[in-house]
Design an enzyme around this catalytic site. Structure first.
Site: not given
Ligand code: ZN
Length: 241
Positions: A13, A17, A91, A93-94, A111, A186, A210
């Site tokens: 993610a 962001t 990971q 889905v966008d 995902h 993470s 990260n």
């Protein structure tokens, strides 16, 4: 292609962001903080309760994932793909890696994605945008146009297993790569941790980008804490140079 040059990139993610998409699934994300919200994306309640589906469609409409634009982090990976053999395991889905210009065959969506919906009964697939248009036009819980079954996004919801074929491909990429770059994740959620383990077992170097510490920091060859949309263009320039 020399397999040993392969760069595998795992994105979470954090890379999206800066495109305005919140980290719903992360440790501080909406799904963890708010059990009622998590029901909206959990398969059992979603299928059983029309009210949960209505709220879920409303959230998808307001979330506006389809209208988001890729950022400098996504674009940096497109640059990297031009100079090195690259596979992206995401990971997210966008669909922003593809929207940035990465060929679809280079992206493995662990995902699933939000671009399409499918019928839970007959499996018919159709466009998310068409379903959202129906919601906007006054159908709070649009059903399958063929059979009347429940429509749901082609994402992996809570309570569902990841696609074993996709997982197998991800494992193979992690095993074959020379460099594994984990970005904005993470590394605590399955299958991210397993993919790092596989890459390390195969002798890959590990770079972690990260903001927060991860369980794999002690074994990483390099850790980058800068904001991703700043850090990735610099990292890619270095790797490509
Ligand atoms: Zn159907």
């Amino acid at each position: 292609m020399n397999r040993r040059q392969l760069v595998a990139v795992l994105t979470g993610a954090g890379i999206s962001t800066d495109s305005g998409i919140p980290d719903y699934r992360g440790p501080q994300g909406l799904w963890q903080r708010d059990p009622a919200a998590q029901q909206l994306v959990t398969i059992g309640p979603y299928l059983a309760d029309p009210e949960i589906r209505r709220r879920s469609w409303q959230l998808r409409r307001e979330g506006g994932a389809l209208g988001r634009e890729p950022n400098a982090g996504h674009r940096a990976l497109v640059e990297l793909e031009r100079v090195l053999p690259l596979r992206v395991l995401t990971q997210n889905v966008d669909g922003l890696h593809q929207k940035a210009g990465l060929p679809a065959r280079k992206v493995l969506e662990l995902h699933g994605n939000v671009r399409q919906v499918k019928c839970q009964r007959c499996n018919r697939r159709s466009e998310m945008s068409a379903a959202l248009d129906r919601v906007a036009a006054g159908e709070p819980d649009p059903a399958c146009l063929d059979c009347g079954g429940v429509l749901r996004p082609t994402t992996v919801m809570f309570g569902e297993a990841l696609d074993p074929v996709v997982l197998e491909q991800a494992d193979a990429i992690a095993r074959a790569c020379e460099l594994f770059i984990a970005i904005g994740t993470s590394l605590q959620v399955h299958p991210a941790a397993a993919l790092v383990e596989i890459a390390l077992e195969g002798g890959a170097r590990l770079i972690i980008v990260n903001a927060e510490p991860t369980p794999y920091d002690p074994v990483a060859h390099e850790i980058i804490r800068e904001p991703i949309s700043v850090a990735l263009p610099a990292l890619v320039a270095r790797l490509a140079g």
